[in-house]
Design a protein around this motif. Structure first.
Motif, PDB file in Angstrom:
ATOM      1  N   UNK A   1     -33.466  72.894  14.869  1.00  0.00           N
ATOM      2  CA  UNK A   1     -34.061  71.946  15.355  1.00  0.00           C
ATOM      3  C   UNK A   1     -33.063  71.487  16.297  1.00  0.00           C
ATOM      4  N   UNK A   2     -32.920  70.761  17.564  1.00  0.00           N
ATOM      5  CA  UNK A   2     -32.050  69.798  17.361  1.00  0.00           C
ATOM      6  C   UNK A   2     -32.012  69.283  19.251  1.00  0.00           C
ATOM      7  N   UNK A   3     -32.301  67.685  18.592  1.00  0.00           N
ATOM      8  CA  UNK A   3     -33.343  67.078  19.985  1.00  0.00           C
ATOM      9  C   UNK A   3     -32.255  65.669  19.623  1.00  0.00           C
ATOM     10  N   UNK A   4     -32.781  65.396  21.165  1.00  0.00           N
ATOM     11  CA  UNK A   4     -32.309  63.676  21.337  1.00  0.00           C
ATOM     12  C   UNK A   4     -33.358  62.945  21.886  1.00  0.00           C
ATOM     13  N   UNK A   5     -32.890  61.503  21.347  1.00  0.00           N
ATOM     14  CA  UNK A   5     -34.156  60.754  22.048  1.00  0.00           C
ATOM     15  C   UNK A   5     -32.839  59.425  22.147  1.00  0.00           C
ATOM     16  N   UNK A   6     -33.431  57.922  23.082  1.00  0.00           N
ATOM     17  CA  UNK A   6     -32.766  57.072  23.401  1.00  0.00           C
ATOM     18  C   UNK A   6     -33.692  55.742  22.840  1.00  0.00           C
ATOM     19  N   UNK A   7     -32.762  54.483  23.130  1.00  0.00           N
ATOM     20  CA  UNK A   7     -33.054  53.549  23.772  1.00  0.00           C
ATOM     21  C   UNK A   7     -32.540  52.444  23.908  1.00  0.00           C
ATOM     22  N   UNK A   8     -32.744  51.285  23.636  1.00  0.00           N
ATOM     23  CA  UNK A   8     -32.147  49.712  24.436  1.00  0.00           C
ATOM     24  C   UNK A   8     -32.934  48.595  23.993  1.00  0.00           C
ATOM     25  N   UNK A   9     -31.590  47.696  23.705  1.00  0.00           N
ATOM     26  CA  UNK A   9     -31.967  46.386  22.899  1.00  0.00           C
ATOM     27  C   UNK A   9     -31.038  45.633  23.087  1.00  0.00           C
ATOM     28  N   UNK A  10     -31.522  44.000  22.502  1.00  0.00           N
ATOM     29  CA  UNK A  10     -30.626  42.844  23.170  1.00  0.00           C
ATOM     30  C   UNK A  10     -29.240  43.618  21.790  1.00  0.00           C
ATOM     31  N   UNK A  11     -28.336  42.545  22.382  1.00  0.00           N
ATOM     32  CA  UNK A  11     -26.949  43.142  20.668  1.00  0.00           C
ATOM     33  C   UNK A  11     -27.966  42.413  19.715  1.00  0.00           C
ATOM     34  N   UNK A  12     -28.726  41.477  19.458  1.00  0.00           N
ATOM     35  CA  UNK A  12     -28.844  40.648  18.817  1.00  0.00           C
ATOM     36  C   UNK A  12     -29.488  41.886  17.364  1.00  0.00           C
ATOM     37  N   UNK A  13     -30.669  42.513  18.344  1.00  0.00           N
ATOM     38  CA  UNK A  13     -31.364  43.885  17.488  1.00  0.00           C
ATOM     39  C   UNK A  13     -30.490  45.582  17.618  1.00  0.00           C
TER      40      UNK A  13
END
Length: 524
Positions: A393-405
């Motif tokens: 099983x191979x999959x991806x996911x992504x997100x973003x946040x401020x540097x401090x987090x």
């Protein structure tokens, strides 16, 4: 050097990624690594889809009157090839012959006016409509809540205008990424937008999903490139972008960008272009740890000078070297231990950037790791099919946040994935590939043995990761979009009043809910 504009447009194969004439074989080191994860080859032969009743004669007649009968396809093969997108769960459902999201017809309009005519008459004809160009959604963006017809925009494939004084180009929504670059290269320009889906994705999809490409540090995200657009809706046409910037009310372009076909269909965009670079440089840098590399990347993002490409892999991704199919599982590609950063310049090499990385503790590994990554970048998605074939099983996911987090977010998502996949212990890889003064993206790749029900296996893991992202202060998506996979999490992230506001926009433009129903927003 081969440039992205030299790559061909790839007609993706239903249920498998990329050009079937150029498959990727797993190297022996990768097969050995899979055995250590408990992966056993269990993949069954794909199941052929079965047809179901489609449109009525009256509905087919309506579509044929708009675009011509020869541009309306109701055969099973055409419809099957436009079913869903390219997430792992999409591919698994393809292999199982699942036709629950099969469109009832595929329509090929050739102009904005034809798109507009279909949308204007869709409610009366009893049709729901889903826009389709590259079909590369990985978040369920092509699987609405009820039966539908697909509007394939491939015939809208022209560069309408190139304004060399303003350095803008007007491109129709169906122009594919490599075709757009080739058209611009003929005049000495580039768009500079190279997502990993580049071989198959299109201009309209870039806009509808707020795409971001590998060169975002230098060229920006696609929504930052768009200065104007034309939107066909069931109630009429909207044209936006009279000037590059304006104080005449809210910027409605930003309301359309990222709307994923829920408000209407983007038929063309006006984009910023730049002179095509005459030289390009890529190189690898080694840092002792992800935290050390993170500090160096943040220093460049906040104080410069930024390269065109800036990417940092964590320890696991560096060791696995997922971006290079030829050595997958066979070493770091840049020395023992530590993490690998990739920098790239469109134009002259900037020694000042290298000086910042050196001062931050980086070791220059030279051009070879950078060039290896550049050449292998578009081959990496081809790995998923042979991995699925082997029982992984191979999959991806992504997100973003401020540097401090970022550090806490990375830890939280990794732990959530490991916990949710505990009976099939996963390998969790992570990298940063899009940076801003205030924060960055995190992109995770997960590999483990398939359970007896791999679709539910991944859904369970994804729910856990989504909750971890929310709890750690990240956004549910940086560039993959919302679709159906992130719809509920998106509603929670923006809150009920914001959802109500977006529903009001949808009702104003699409009062009968014919546009991509239940994509982006939960149905009320």
């Amino acid at each position: 050097m081969t440039n992205e504009s030299d790559l061909p447009v790839v007609q993706l194969t239903p249920g498998r990624w990329g050009d079937p004439a150029h498959p990727v074989d797993l190297p022996s080191a990768a097969r050995d690594a899979l055995k250590h994860l408990g992966v056993r080859r269990t993949a069954a032969e794909p199941v052929a889809p079965t047809d179901r009743p489609g449109l009525t004669e009256a509905q087919l007649s309506f579509l044929g009157q708009v675009v011509g009968d020869e541009h309306v396809a109701s055969d099973l093969d055409s419809r099957w090839s436009h079913t869903r997108g390219y997430s792992t769960t999409d591919l698994l459902r393809f292999r199982a012959g699942d036709t629950s999201d099969l469109p009832d017809a595929v329509v090929y309009p050739a102009s904005h006016d034809e798109v507009q005519a279909i949308l204007t008459g869709s409610a009366a004809a009893g049709l729901a409509v889903v826009p389709y160009s590259g079909g590369t959604s990985v978040v369920g963006g092509l699987a609405p809540s009820r039966r539908f017809v697909t509007l394939d925009l491939r015939r809208l494939d022209q560069m309408v205008e190139l304004d060399e004084v303003s350095r803008t180009a007007t491109l129709q929504a169906g122009v594919r990424g490599p075709a757009a670059e080739a058209l611009l290269a003929e005049r000495g320009y580039t768009l500079g937008h190279f997502p990993q889906s580049y071989e198959g994705a299109s201009i309209g999809g870039y806009a509808a999903a707020r795409s971001s490409g590998q060169s975002s540090a230098g060229y920006g995200r696609f929504d930052q490139m768009v200065v104007g657009l034309t939107l066909a809706t069931p109630r009429g046409t909207i044209e936006l972008g009279r000037a590059p910037m304006s104080a005449a009310g809210p910027d409605l372009r930003q309301l359309v960008l990222g709307s994923e076909g829920a408000f209407g269909i983007i038929t063309s965009v006006v984009v910023r272009i730049r002179p095509r670079p005459t030289e390009r440089h890529f190189e690898g840098w080694r840092f002792e740890s992800f935290d050390t590399g993170l500090a160096a990347v943040r220093r460049l993002a906040q104080d410069g000078p930024l390269p065109t490409v800036l990417r940092l892999s964590d320890e696991v991704e560096t060791a696995v070297n997922l971006a290079d199919p030829d050595v997958l599982g066979g070493g770091s590609g840049g020395g023992s231990g530590g993490v690998l950063a990739i920098i790239g310049f469109d134009g002259p090499y900037n020694q000042a950037t290298a000086d910042v990385l050196t001062a931050a503790g980086g070791k220059n590994l030279g051009a070879e790791p950078g060039e290896t990554w550049r050449v292998g970048r578009y081959r990496a998605p081809y790995l998923r099919d042979p991995l699925l074939d082997e029982g992984a099983l191979v999959e991806t996911l992504e997100t973003a946040a401020f540097w401090s987090r970022i550090p806490a977010l990375k830890t939280a998502v990794t732990e959530a994935l490991v916990g949710a996949l505990g009976t099939t212990p996963p390998l969790v890889l992570c990298h940063i590939s899009h940076v801003y003064e205030t924060g960055a993206s995190l992109y995770f790749t997960v590999i483990c043995a398939q359970s007896d029900d791999p679709i539910e296996q991944w859904r369970t893991a994804k729910r856990a990761a989504n909750q971890a992202i929310a709890d750690a202060g990240g956004t549910i998506s940086h560039h993959h979009g919302v679709g159906t996979d992130h719809r509920d999490a998106y509603a929670t992230e923006i809150g009920p009043l914001a959802v109500e506001s977006l529903r009001a926009v949808k009702h104003a433009l699409d009062p009968d809910n014919v546009m991509n129903p239940a994509i982006l927003l939960p149905e009320s």
